[in-house]
Design an enzyme around this catalytic site. Sequence first.
Site, PDB file in Angstrom:
ATOM      1  N   ASP A  21      -2.057  -8.219   6.599  1.00 15.05           N
ATOM      2  CA  ASP A  21      -1.259  -8.067   5.370  1.00 15.05           C
ATOM      3  C   ASP A  21      -0.672  -9.413   4.967  1.00 15.05           C
ATOM      4  OD1 ASP A  21      -1.767  -5.412   5.451  1.00 15.05           O
ATOM      5  OD2 ASP A  21       0.321  -4.773   5.235  1.00 15.05           O
ATOM      6  N   THR A  33       0.818  -1.212   0.000  1.00 19.61           N
ATOM      7  CA  THR A  33       0.000   0.000   0.000  1.00 19.61           C
ATOM      8  C   THR A  33       0.853   1.264   0.000  1.00 19.61           C
ATOM      9  OG1 THR A  33      -0.193  -0.359   2.353  1.00 19.61           O
ATOM     10  CG2 THR A  33      -2.045  -0.992   1.012  1.00 19.61           C
ATOM     11  N   THR A  34       1.976   1.202   0.707  1.00 21.05           N
ATOM     12  CA  THR A  34       2.856   2.370   0.696  1.00 21.05           C
ATOM     13  C   THR A  34       3.495   2.500  -0.684  1.00 21.05           C
ATOM     14  OG1 THR A  34       3.373   1.768   2.954  1.00 21.05           O
ATOM     15  CG2 THR A  34       4.650   3.531   1.997  1.00 21.05           C
TER      16      THR A  34
END
Length: 541
Positions: free
Chosen positions: A390, A93-94
């Site tokens: 995650d 996501t980053t």
Amino acid sequence: MQPQIILLKEGTEASQGRSQIISNINACQAIVDCVRTTLGPRGMDKLMVEAQGKATISNDGATIMKLLDVVHPAAKTLVDIAKSQDAEVGDGTTSVVLLAGEFLKQMKPFIEEGVHSQIIIRSVRKATQMAIQYINEIAVKPKKNDEKELRELLEKCAATAMSSKLINQQKDFFSKMVVDAVMLLDDLLPLNMIGIKKVPGGALEDTLLVAGVAFKKTFSYAGFEMQPKQYSQPKIALLNIELELKAERDNAEVRLESVEEYQKVVDAEWTILYDKLEKLHLSGAKVVLSKLPIGDVATQYFADRDMFCAGRVPDEDLKRTMKACGGSILTTVADLDDSVLGTCQNFDEKQIGGDRFNIFTGCPQAKTCTIIIRGGAEQFMEETERSLHDAIMIVRRATKNDAVVAGGGAIEMELSKYLRDVSRTIAGKEQMLISAIARALEVIPRQLCDNAGFDSTNILNKLRQKHAQGNLWIGVDILNEDVADNMEKCVWEPSLVKINALSAASEATCLILSVDETIKNPKSGEGPAPPGRPGGRGRPF
Ligand code: ADP
Ligand code: MG
């Protein structure tokens, strides 16, 4: 003189043209700067405090973006891609936000020089497509039907996903657990069949995986201590029925002439309750769970007959028990037979930390499991839960689509080199644009270095050299401030994560580049932005 044409309502702000695109890009840059430092194993965490003072510590891009509460309309796109990456693959996501930001940054000079957005967009799409194709070409697939190899692959992917989180010290321990958990599921790998519970206290390593359903013991009445706490192969009744003598409702009115009549009303209530209890007892059920309260009379009744009961079981836990143990959630006890009762191998009530847990194992129906997280502070356990999420998502994805690439910037550097090579064969503006995309991809290794305090220029030069020599998987070596073959070092990531991140980032880039006008009517929305606030709601910086 030309007559003045008034098209929009008074007070409407419209900003358009090239400067609007530039200002949107700048807004996105500001967002990217918020998450920049969280990337990678040496990334920092963010502490976010919400209005009510609730503090969240996280390293997860999606969580941070959600909590940022962005108001700038263009910058919201970045929040959306982080969310979609989170929902689709769970990790990366980053990276997706960083990539989109860097794509935009590299495109900014072209916009400033007057290259038309559509030409840029076409090149961005083309570059992405080529990159994705190349990932598919070079991704490494393990041999089919090799259980051991697959398991190893899954563990490594999980470990890589967790290595950038707070729990990276325990990643070996957790990656085994996460893989075990996913392996326990059936073929569809439904995420909601993995329950995650948090019990404060103990060490992180005390976290345990229960192959079945577990939930915290619910509130109980006197008599509960006398109930047995262990059964093997019990029948389980799942109810949505109150087993309690009810106090009169406030608005109920009963007019009675005599005490005897009142006694009859009370007796009737008891009869109804005892009738239900008897039916449950006769059905042979040993464990009775209800979403609604189970009162003291019922508790005592069950205790006398060697049965176990728990009332006020949370809805999701009851549903999970139903899916795992079979049976149905009943709203009446009229027709109790084996077809509506669930069963399991073992039922236990166990002490875990300061809490007691009801644990069902050996469930015949759906395969399910529960992870009970132990640890210190509440925020710490919440971040652990997010990190496990995650990793679980990654393992689920990787079981279905088992191609992997090397992380730590290796795949990005290789793509960058590939695109740069391809761009040299293209004439015209596209050449510049595609090589700009190639440069943008370097942001991941560069940021990994910056976050670890390495000399990023130095390392990037080494990486470029190695990749030019044809070493596919050379990436940043976080432990030794150097470059290393990350495929050998087992920094593996499912290729799907990278593909998804690339296409989401390129979509967002194209979207933002294609917007050249923002029209805002203050009366139709939430009112004008406070004057002098930079960057808010479509205003240029
Ligand atoms: P994201 O939210 O994008 O997953 P992370 O903070 O998890 O962001 O960082 C992921 C990045 O860290 C990936 O590019 C991954 O390849 C890299 N990475 C993970 N583990 C290692 C490692 N042991 N060595 C080098 N890079 C790593
Ligand atoms: Mg990650």
